[in-house]
Design an enzyme around this catalytic site. Structure first.
Site, mmCIF file in Angstrom:
data_model
loop_
_atom_site.group_PDB
_atom_site.id
_atom_site.type_symbol
_atom_site.label_atom_id
_atom_site.label_comp_id
_atom_site.label_asym_id
_atom_site.label_seq_id
_atom_site.Cartn_x
_atom_site.Cartn_y
_atom_site.Cartn_z
ATOM 1 N N LYS A 125 -3.687 5.757 -7.134
ATOM 2 C CA LYS A 125 -3.098 4.466 -6.764
ATOM 3 C C LYS A 125 -1.948 4.199 -7.733
ATOM 4 C CE LYS A 125 -3.640 1.046 -3.825
ATOM 5 N NZ LYS A 125 -4.152 1.057 -2.446
ATOM 6 N N ASP A 165 0.884 -0.495 0.244
ATOM 7 C CA ASP A 165 -0.256 -1.380 -0.014
ATOM 8 C C ASP A 165 0.360 -2.781 -0.050
ATOM 9 O OD1 ASP A 165 -3.261 -1.384 -0.865
ATOM 10 O OD2 ASP A 165 -2.342 -2.705 -2.329
#
Ligand code: NDP
Length: 451
Positions: A125, A165
């Site tokens: 991430k 995201d």
């Protein structure tokens, strides 16, 4: 069990300020306790301690210049957590709240989610504390270019493939990919969430919301129920929320709320496809606030309140809930209110949107509860399908991708259910998702020896 407790204690002691990461580790580790007895070889190889330590953490300066010529500095992150089963894969988040603890929690969750998809993808991430809200397109472009000017060193189609995201949608992916392509002089599948014209996949924008709805439909079917005539709460109004509304509508349900970081709307008549079209325009093109929806359609607007606060305070009845905004948006008190108001199904579009207290309420009350790493895995799964199409240099039709997405969500659902049964807690999708995701990664790590 002391293995698990020791790992949790060490994580808290080593990085005391990373609260979201502690929460994610604790939630996963506690449900992995049954694997300790079943797999002594995992304990011998110290896999429980190894899996909570990222392969590497990359942090960097992102300097950029605004429209007035002022120089700003943000912090960039990429946490490459675990590539045991495939190249690192996971989104980029641009939001002022971003810090290392949040990126580590998201990267850690991503390991198990990606494993559940059945596709060969490791967990990672990244992101930045940059806030795209209120910035011009030019400023967003300059920031994305500055971010990629450093990130490009660490990513690659067979190494690490970021995606979007919160705060990173089609516009940002375009700017990021544009600079990568320029610097590296190559056109490869290094980012997913690309537009169709330059290598994107049909259904990728829809995938997380559609997937969370498919997962909920599978859970409902275990009790002989479906979405027809059901009242549904969705929070957020971004990518995940938008396509959750679309799919719930298609399956015959009625969504009555949406929100953003300024407040929530309740529309008892339901957010039908025409109103949803306006939401897409409002959020993706005009980049306005959800309050404008209330003004346009005569819905009720609650300033500075989450959907879950409003449901509790107003006693609104819902059958199913899709938290699709951000982490820890439903606490124990709001979970109690949801159950009291008749909610029997929670499918998490967002990552870790329920606090540990809220999860306990769901489990104690026999709520069909799909944790984010299972319920929202459709997004990364379709990113995996985008990677496959890029590698093969071809594009599948909308129907083909949607069919594969549905198939993947069904198999994630059955993997979770089967693991929950094998480990003696049938229907506990939290335990099922964590164990099913973990065992595959752990076996791969074991095969590699100590590396
Ligand atoms: P978007 O940026 O498109 O939308 C996020 C929405 O949530 C916006 O309405 C935003 O409001 C709201 N929001 C964000 N942060 C907060 C906050 N702190 N408090 C209240 N509201 C907030 O993001 P996505 O829809 O892509 O992501 C939503 C969630 O889903 C995240 O948890 C993400 O990690 C998760 N997810 C996303 C996937 C994807 O494919 N996009 C895949 C899997 C999970 P505002 O506009 O005011 O900021």
């Amino acid at each position: 069990m002391s293995v698990i407790k020791d790992v949790i204690a060490k994580v808290k002691q080593m990085d005391p300020e990373q609260h979201e990461f502690h929460q994610a580790v604790e939630e996963v580790m506690e449900t992995l306790a049954p694997t300790v007895d079943k797999h002594p070889e995992f304990v011998k190889a110290n896999l429980y301690e190894r899996i909570v330590e990222p392969d590497r953490v990359i942090m960097f300066r992102v300097p950029w210049v605004d429209d007035k010529g002022q120089v700003h500095v943000n912090r960039g992150f990429r946490v490459q957590f675990n590539n045991a089963i495939g190249p690192y894969k996971g989104g980029l988040r641009f939001h002022p709240s971003v810090n290392l603890g949040i990126i580590k929690f998201l990267g850690f969750e991503q390991i198990f989610k990606n494993s559940l998809t059945t596709l060969p993808m490791g967990g990672a991430k990244g992101g930045s504390d940059f806030d795209p809200k209120g910035k011009s397109d030019m400023e967003v472009m300059k920031f994305c270019q500055a971010f990629m000017r450093e990130l490009y060193r660490y990513i690659g189609a067979d190494c690490d493939v970021p995606a979007g995201d919160i705060g990173v949608g089609g516009r940002e992916i375009g700017y990021l990919y544009g600079l990568y392509k320029k610097i590296k002089n190559e056109h490869t599948g290094v980012l997913t969430g690309k537009a169709l014209e330059y290598g994107g996949s049909l259904i990728r924008p829809e995938a997380t919301g559609y997937g969370a709805t498919y997962f909920a439909a599978e859970m409902l079917a275990t009790r002989g129920k479906d979405f027809k005539g059901k009242t549904v709460a969705v929070s957020g109004s971004g990518n995940v929320a938008q396509y959750t509304v679309e799919k719930v509508n298609a399956l015959g349900g009625k969504v009555i709320c949406l929100s953003d970081s300024n407040g929530s709307i309740i529309d008892e008549k339901g957010i039908d496809d025409k109103k949803l079209k306006y939401v897409l325009e409002l959020k993706n093109v005009i980049r306005g606030r959800i309050k404008d929806y209330a003004d346009k359609y005569g819905a009720t607007y609650y300033d500075n309140k989450s959907v879950w606060d409003v449901i509790r305070e107003q006693g609104i009845k819902v059958d199913a809930a899709f938290p699709s905004a951000t982490q820890n948006e439903i606490d124990g008190q709001n979970a109690q209110a949801l159950v009291k108001n008749g909610c029997y199904c929670v499918s998490e579009g967002a990552n870790m949107p329920s606090t540990p207290e809220a999860i306990k309420v769901y489990l104690d009350n026999n709520v069909l509860y799909g944790p984010g790493k299972a319920a929202n895995a459709g997004g990364v799964a379709t990113s995996g399908l985008e990677m496959s199409q890029n590698s093969m240099r071809l594009s599948w039709s909308r129907e083909e991708v949607d069919m594969r997405l549905l198939g993947i969500m069904k198999s994630i659902h059955s993997a979770c259910l089967e693991a929950s049964e094998t480990y003696g807690q049938k229907g506990n999708y939290v335990l099922g998702a964590n164990i099913a995701g973990f065992v595959k990664v752990a076996k791969s790590m074991l095969a590699y020896g100590v590396v």
